[in-house]
Design a protein around this motif. Sequence first.
Motif: not given
Length: 535
Positions: A125-127, A133-134, A140-141, A166-168
Amino acid sequence: MLDTASNQPTLPPEIARRRTFAIISHPDAGKTTLTEKFLLYGGAIQMAGQVRAKGEARRTRSDFMQMEKDRGISVSASAMSFDYGPYRFNLVDTPGHSDFSEDTYRTLTAVDAAIMVIDGAKGVESQTQKLFEVCRLRDLPILTFCNKMDRESRDTFEIIDEIQEMLAIDVTPASWPIGMGRDFIGCYDMLRDRLELMDRADRNKVAESIEINGLDDPKLAEHVPAHLLDKLLEEVEMARELLPALDPQAVLEGHMTPIWFGSAINSFGVKELMEGIGQYGPQPQVQSAEPRQISPDEKKVAGFVFKVQANMDPKHRDRVAFVRMASGHFKRGMKLTHVRTKKPMAVSNPVLFLASDRELAEEAWAGDIIGIPNHGQLRIGDTLTEGEAIRVTGIPSFAPELLQGVRAGDPMKAKHLEKALMQFAEEGAAKVFKPSIGSGFIVGVVGALQFEVLASRIEMEYGLPVRFEASQFTSARWVSGDKAEINKFLAANKQHIAHDHDGDIVYLTRLQWDIDRVVRDYPALRLSATKEMMT
């Protein structure tokens, strides 16, 4: 133990057994419930609480603010430490609501790894994406836990695909769910070839584990109904063909995430996840700082403040600074230098947290998170060392996206209001600006829900009813540059100028046009939307 990088020093065993991590997720994916179960397995609590507790069911440990208990959400990050097997886990539960993202961003600077919790029915989800991304910025693992498998959820391959796209990031299954929703009976542990069965009757019971030799073991048929068994065999075969195998090095570098499936409220899949953190999670890492990095195996103690929480105990006006130890072996009563003010500080009553229960910390090692009660000397971003002037970098402070004026319900109490606002500003809960013309304060936050939390906390903790009112300003920028230029700028834009609680100059803007105009007319000045939390 895996050596993360060739230049990573071998750590003393006491530091090497530390695992410091945060749990990130979209609101309501089950982050706080998972935290509770961790504490249950770590033997830290006898009966796990529920976020929305009814009757006799105990409240959760990590939601300690009155508002969190009323609404069933977490609004401030809380830290907890517990032992599990040979490891010492330091866990930070972060708020999932996007309105409290700043607190979460800062928390992520103090941990070495993150656990991403995903709702099996909703996927990424969006959050989750924002927080991810952070983590990506800091490499970070990440370990993933797909929760709520005991409800109707999406196809397992679909969930894994969505994370990869979505998160590659490469995803490797550490366990594979058997059935879903009402038919969900447990998981097949793909790393150790075991069958894990879920017990629906007792939520606080650890699941039973049956050892089998590979997928063609006849014992499987005794425990798994035939139609689910066929599906499992087919899916696991596909998964082993199509998905990458677990590569511990890629996990530590943050390029791959192992995924466990389970149901936190039924205590299922949590134990495997915890073993995974111990086995594949990173040891305390090197901390970026100026003028040099801090390595966890240094003999001298260093640490930094990543969060300040005021009034944790409603009976006392106290402030606790959460400090992440970056190196060394800290003992109670040590004298540390506060780098920003260059003053020595005797740390005589540091605390270890088990959510809202605290105990005196007799000692702490690199990787641990301790609380230091103080009267406002410690701020977010401050570094404590044994005398060397190092300061930890990279703790952000963001320009607020929502600004409102604030007044006390009783005009005689304006002085008290100022004190309350300053306290929250130093805690990092909100930005407080004092305009140079006119009275009153302008409060800036990242999300709208924070205004309600502030109003409720000022009323609960200071007994001051306050009201927020609309402000003509929509955004704020920190101003820096040549002194003469700044003075010229200040004289021309008096009605837009304010100072934040550190006394830095802030330019309040109404439209994007205001910012463009300053950039055009004063090319020598710099307007920035973030400022590092230090002086």
